[in-house]
Design an enzyme around this catalytic site. Structure first.
Site, mmCIF file in Angstrom:
data_model
loop_
_atom_site.group_PDB
_atom_site.id
_atom_site.type_symbol
_atom_site.label_atom_id
_atom_site.label_comp_id
_atom_site.label_asym_id
_atom_site.label_seq_id
_atom_site.Cartn_x
_atom_site.Cartn_y
_atom_site.Cartn_z
ATOM 1 N N THR A 39 0.764 -1.018 -0.087
ATOM 2 C CA THR A 39 0.009 -0.136 0.047
ATOM 3 C C THR A 39 0.910 1.152 -0.205
ATOM 4 O O THR A 39 1.899 1.274 0.586
ATOM 5 C CB THR A 39 -0.939 0.020 1.170
ATOM 6 O OG1 THR A 39 -1.564 -1.182 1.319
ATOM 7 C CG2 THR A 39 -1.888 1.263 1.129
ATOM 8 N N PHE A 94 1.183 5.363 0.736
ATOM 9 C CA PHE A 94 0.636 6.215 1.721
ATOM 10 C C PHE A 94 1.213 7.606 1.210
ATOM 11 O O PHE A 94 2.323 7.717 0.900
ATOM 12 C CB PHE A 94 1.012 6.089 3.171
ATOM 13 C CG PHE A 94 0.334 4.667 3.566
ATOM 14 C CD1 PHE A 94 -0.922 4.873 4.322
ATOM 15 C CD2 PHE A 94 0.994 3.409 3.517
ATOM 16 C CE1 PHE A 94 -1.429 3.439 4.612
ATOM 17 C CE2 PHE A 94 0.374 2.419 3.970
ATOM 18 C CZ PHE A 94 -0.979 2.264 4.628
#
Lengths: 329, 369
Positions: B254, B256
């Site tokens: 992921t 960010f």
């Protein structure tokens, strides 16, 4: 995480003893009793099946599964794993769930043991073989191990066999200590019938009237499997004899008889092992054994590379002269 | 009732006490904004103590509670006096966003927010120095809500963190893994572990948040239940990891964004600490821009052409629905603001695209597996 892919492949070097004629002879010898082996029997496929696990092709390449009887601690397991890898083992064994004779004996570390084995694989790259004794554990053990072992005491635990068949992981099926050859193959059939083609047979000795050895290691099962089934067969001389000094001669005998591999107990400190003290090799002894194994295998390869010799052996009743022996003389 | 049950109850209460203490310290830290000089408010302290010391509870003596609350307030003052840098994240403590924030700088005071919008709002209003939000995931794709908020947020992207997401199956210590039947987690995490759940005959139970599920297991102690969350969440809530990395795909990452106010300038000490943070790859310089697609043939192409001709490598192109019939286009590309090539491309784009905005130029760092 290594995902093991199991598949049937047809060994391209079809050896003499697996010729169609000899397979049919094997089948005739047992007559109709073997007829139910639809999947395990040697008529189920051409050639021999190969079980591939983490890059190791069992049934095609000689396999040595080594490691402690029980996973006792991270330190003991990882040190043993590193040592057996150095000596040339291709897989790591280690028990996390132990089926012990006495309920008060060490029962294994369970889940903690599985986590330690997983770590040992990360450190050494060796695929993991570990026993599963409870149907509820099968899927979980499959999350950590590459091959699930069904122990001798559970060989005919049919719900466990079915569950193992569904797991999708290759299964190392030990021969029960009172099981006949036919019963053993039928247990393999249970696993195969669930759609799991990855079955490896393992002879580990049977109970006879002889008490000198822990079990009587029945090496005649190697040619019996080769005649009647396409499955790979390996030998466990540690449980088969239970006597340290016998592990080496029986390992060599198994290789001479055509075994596809060996499963040998090795412990970093055998006198202080929590189980099977008397039959675990030190890493040094295992290294010496591996050296002899390599030399014998080279010799056996030379012996088996001579098709005329094999034919001569089958056709003649008297002593035969192989080309390689003649060459040595 | 036996001793084990009683101890389980005590453990559950302790977990709640710790969570509540954390929450109380967070509120105390936020209240420093109203006390810029660290001035004590004796009247307020007295009223808190008085309430704690009310002799109404037979087993909690005024002496005991008074002493405890004096200590708590002392700790609150000490936290207010430290020059802690704060960062807001969405979810409960132990969320993946918090893991990413700690990877960026472990010295940050991480502040949980109920919603992504709260993170944006709190940073804009100056409650937190930074906010951290997930932008995209290798399996789940774009985090739609965050990207929609980015379109209008008057915030600057100051860093990007690319984090491996490895879900852990967490249970109460001592739980027999074979007894687990239900697994609670955020829907996204459950779907990333579908194969594992089905192989082991576990029922997926959607929960608002991964770390929230872990906290629920620790606090409510449901039988036969587990949570899927970060290893950090497991440590935080005293849970046992049955297995790490249970997601079906081997690669699950992921990305960010760390956001701050446009005009915020970090202290040199903090900037230095962030730059020398270990466990991450060296930063790759990137810029993020957003604009509205012009409603004519080749509108988007015109912008892409500018970057293509300048030889700038685009790393992300994403569109999110804006006003009805309108789309906001995000482009991330490699390069630095003061690179003349980049500056020229940005200037050229501004004259072509509608509502063209630079969201930030920043270093992107990867956390190793």
């Amino acid at each position: 995480m290594t995902l093991s892919i199991v598949m049937y492949t047809i060994a391209n070097h079809d050896r003499q003893q697996h010729s169609q004629a000899s397979r049919e002879r094997g089948l005739r010898r047992k007559g109709a009793r073997m007829k139910d082996l639809r999947l395990a029997g040697n008529l189920a496929m051409e050639g021999r099946s190969v079980v591939e696990v983490g890059g190791v092709r069992i049934g095609e390449v000689f396999t040595v599964i080594a490691g402690p009887c029980s996973v006792e601690s991270e330190d003991q397991t990882i040190r043993t794993a590193v040592a057996v890898k150095e000596a040339g083992a291709t897989m790591l064994r280690g028990g996390a769930f132990k089926p012990r004779t006495s309920p008060y004996a060490f029962q294994g570390l369970g889940l903690k043991g599985l986590k330690i084995l997983e770590k040992a694989r990360r450190e050494t790259g060796l695929p993991i073989v570990t026993e599963v004794i409870d149907t509820r554990d099968v899927s979980w053990v499959g999350e950590y191990a590459d091959i699930l072992q069904i122990g001798a005491r559970n060989m005919q635990n049919f719900s466990l066999l079915r569950e193992a068949g569904k797991s999708g992981r290759p299964i190392l099926l030990k021969r029960g200590m009172h099981a006949t050859f036919e019963e053993w193959l039928n247990c393999a059939e249970y696993i195969l019938a669930e759609g799991n083609p990855g079955v490896i047979l393992c002879e580990r000795g049977i109970r006879t009237f002889e008490t000198y050895t822990r079990n009587t290691l029945d090496l005649s099962m190697i040619p019996a499997v080769k005649l009647n089934s396409h499955l790979p067969v390996i030998i466990d001389p540690s449980h088969g004899t239970g006597i340290l000094e016998m592990i080496e001669p029986m390992s060599l005998a198994a290789i001479a008889a055509g075994a596809d591999g060996l499963e040998i107990e090795v412990h970093i400190d055998p006198p202080n092992a929590m189980s099977d003290k008397a039959q675990q090799l030190t890493p040094e002894a295992f290294m010496r054994l591996m050296d002899k194994i390599r030399r014998l295998r080279a010799f056996m390869a030379e012996l088996n590379a001579d098709p005329e010799h094999m034919l001569a052996e089958q056709d003649k009743t008297g002593p035969t002269q192989s080309r390689s022996r003649a060459a040595r003389a | 009732m036996n001793l084990e049950d009683l101890r389980n109850d005590i453990d559950r209460i302790d977990e709640r006490l710790l969570s509540l203490l954390e929450e109380r310290m967070e509120k105390a830290l936020l209240s420093r904004t109203f006390k810029p000089d660290g001035i004590r408010d004796p009247e307020r302290e007295e009223s808190v103590l008085e309430r704690a010391r009310r002799p109404l509870r037979p087993l909690v003596s005024p002496d005991f509670s008074g002493g405890l609350w004096s200590r708590i307030m002392e700790e609150s003052r000490s936290i207010q006096a430290q020059r802690l840098v704060t960062i807001g994240f969405q979810g409960a403590h132990g969320a993946w966003s918090e893991v990413a924030a700690r990877a960026w700088s472990p010295t940050l005071a991480t502040m949980p927010c109920p919603d992504f919008a709260d993170v944006f709002q709190a940073v804009r209003d100056g409650w937190f120095d930074y906010g951290i939000v997930p932008v995209e995931n290798t399996l789940g794709g774009l985090v739609g809500q965050v990207n929609s908020l980015l379109v209008y947020a008057d915030l600057r992207i100051v860093a990007a963190i690319d984090l491996p997401v490895s879900h852990c199956l967490l249970t109460l210590p001592g739980t027999d893994h074979r007894d687990i039947r239900q697994v609670y987690s955020h829907e996204q995490a459950l779907s990333q572990c579908r194969g594992f759940l089905s192989r082991n005959r576990l029922d997926p139970m959607p929960y608002f948040d991964t770390a929230g599920a872990a906290r629920m297991i620790a606090e409510e102690r449901p039988r036969a239940a587990a949570a899927l969350a970060s290893r950090f969440a497991g440590e935080l809530y005293g849970l046992e990891t049955i297995k790490e990395g249970v997601q079906d795909a081997e690669v699950n990452r992921t990305r960010f964004f760390v956001l701050s106010k446009r005009d915020a300038v970090p202290s040199p000490a903090f900037a230095e600490a962030v730059a020398s943070q270990k466990g991450l790859t060296a930063p790759i310089m990137k810029c993020s821009v957003v604009f509205n697609a012009t409603d004519k043939a080749g509108g988007l192409f015109g912008i892409l052409e500018i970057f293509a001709k300048a030889g700038i490598n685009l790393t992300r192109i994403e569109s999110v629905p804006d006003k009805p019939g309108d789309y906001a286009i995000f482009i991330d590309f490699e390069g630095e603001e003061d690179d003349p090539k980049v500056a020229t491309a940005i200037k050229a784009s501004e004259s072509v695209a509608r509502g063209f905005r630079v969201l930030g130029c920043y270093g992107e760092r990867r956390v190793s597996q």
